[in-house]
Design a protein around this motif. Structure first.
Motif, mmCIF file in Angstrom:
data_model
loop_
_atom_site.group_PDB
_atom_site.id
_atom_site.type_symbol
_atom_site.label_atom_id
_atom_site.label_comp_id
_atom_site.label_asym_id
_atom_site.label_seq_id
_atom_site.Cartn_x
_atom_site.Cartn_y
_atom_site.Cartn_z
ATOM 1 N N ARG A 97 0.821 -1.210 0.000
ATOM 2 C CA ARG A 97 0.000 0.000 0.000
ATOM 3 C C ARG A 97 0.858 1.265 0.000
ATOM 4 N N ARG A 157 1.783 1.872 -3.528
ATOM 5 C CA ARG A 157 0.618 2.362 -4.260
ATOM 6 C C ARG A 157 0.331 3.836 -3.955
ATOM 7 N N GLU A 160 -4.350 -7.807 -2.667
ATOM 8 C CA GLU A 160 -4.113 -6.371 -2.861
ATOM 9 C C GLU A 160 -3.989 -6.000 -4.335
#
Length: 330
Positions: A51, A54, A81
């Motif tokens: 994350r 990202r 994910e």
């Protein structure tokens, strides 16, 4: 400009715990493929790292797993994910391909021989990474990049091949593209990236190293036996060789704690873990993984600058070769 297309022709190798989300994102933003090394992380840790990448970039990136270790739950969490690329190393790729493809991800697998490449293709991998003997960190085979890559290209055509091992700049990238690879994978070069978590001692030793200082060995094998690797010669490696390269538990300094990480955990002299920023103690004694391309690296630089410089140099070389007059006899 010819160099622009070659930004997409190189990947950042996982480089163990030194591969931070910031590094992977910076490489991806610059046009390469950034990678995270997630073997040994918990599901929550892996998801957090994915994350973080990202949040920093909207470009594709990948995650890497060593199949000799338990990775089932962490791999599943990453696929949940939506990671676009999964790279695997050691072990049998057939054990995970059936999970990677249904999740919509590409599967890369690192090999060290033509035979292993053929088995990987039979298992259904999408891309083969042919790792030459010059590579740093753990080394799968015993064939040099120059000999291995074209042999693997011929054996697995039309499956794409990425070359790894000994590539330190745009000249190396241009060379492996000429051998038939679709891209090059660089690890040692990114150890000196600003965004990497490389310890200052390790970074300095890479910059100071000659090619022959990166030694192929089995010295640092606690927790991962029978896994040869390449690391810069240091005090532990020199003492071990002077003692006749004995196996555990007869190695000099066996079970000796040499360093402490930022969470207070101690590190063994012959452990597989590399020194990372913030560790204290005799970090020089830990494995200073690096490939023979260390002899080409002389500076610390941001990852984007590294990606761009390699792309420009490779593009200029390829363009110059295109324009070179033919020497074919008439």
């Amino acid at each position: 400009m010819p160099e622009a297309g070659h930004r997409r022709s190189h990947l950042q190798a996982p480089i163990g715990s030194a591969a931070t989300p910031e590094l992977a994102a910076a490489v991806a933003d610059a046009g390469g493929l950034g990678m995270l090394a997630l073997t040994g992380l918990t599901e929550a840790e892996a998801v957090d790292w994915v994350r973080r990448v990202r949040q920093a970039t909207n470009r594709p990136f990948g995650v890497n797993f060593v199949l000799d270790f338990p990775i089932t739950d962490t791999l599943a969490a990453c696929l949940d994910e939506g990671v676009p690329v999964v790279s695997t190393f050691w072990g049998d790729p057939a054990t995970v391909t059936g999970r990677i493809h249904p999740a919509g991800a590409l599967h890369l697998h690192v090999v060290g021989s033509v035979e292993e490449a053929s088995r990987a293709v039979d298992a259904g991998v999408d891309i083969v990474v042919a790792q030459g003997w010059e590579a740093g960190g753990h080394v799968r085979g015993q064939v040099t990049t120059l000999a291995l890559v074209p042999a693997v290209v011929d054996a697995v055509d039309p499956v794409p091949v990425i070359a790894a091992g000994g590539i330190g700049d745009g000249r190396g990238l241009a060379a492996v593209l000429a051998l038939g690879a679709q891209a090059g994978r660089l690890g040692t070069r990114f150890l000196t990236a600003v965004e990497a978590l490389t310890h200052d001692i390790h970074r300095r030793r890479v910059i100071e190293a000659a090619a022959q200082d990166a030694v192929y060995t089995r010295c640092f094998d606690d927790r991962w036996p029978n896994a040869p690797h390449r690391a810069i010669r240091n005090s532990t490696l020199s003492q071990w060789e002077a003692a006749g390269s004995p196996t555990a538990p007869r190695r000099p300094g066996e079970n000796e704690m040499v360093a402490t990480d930022t969470s207070g955990r101690t590190r063994l002299r012959y452990g597989v873990g590399m020194p990372l920023a913030g560790m204290t103690g005799d970090t020089e004694a830990m494995p200073l993984y690096a490939g023979q391309s260390a002899g080409l690296i002389r500076e610390i630089a941001p990852a984007a600058q590294i990606v761009t410089a390699i792309a420009i140099q490779a593009g200029q070389i390829i363009e110059a070769l295109r324009q070179r007059p033919s020497t074919t006899a008439r």
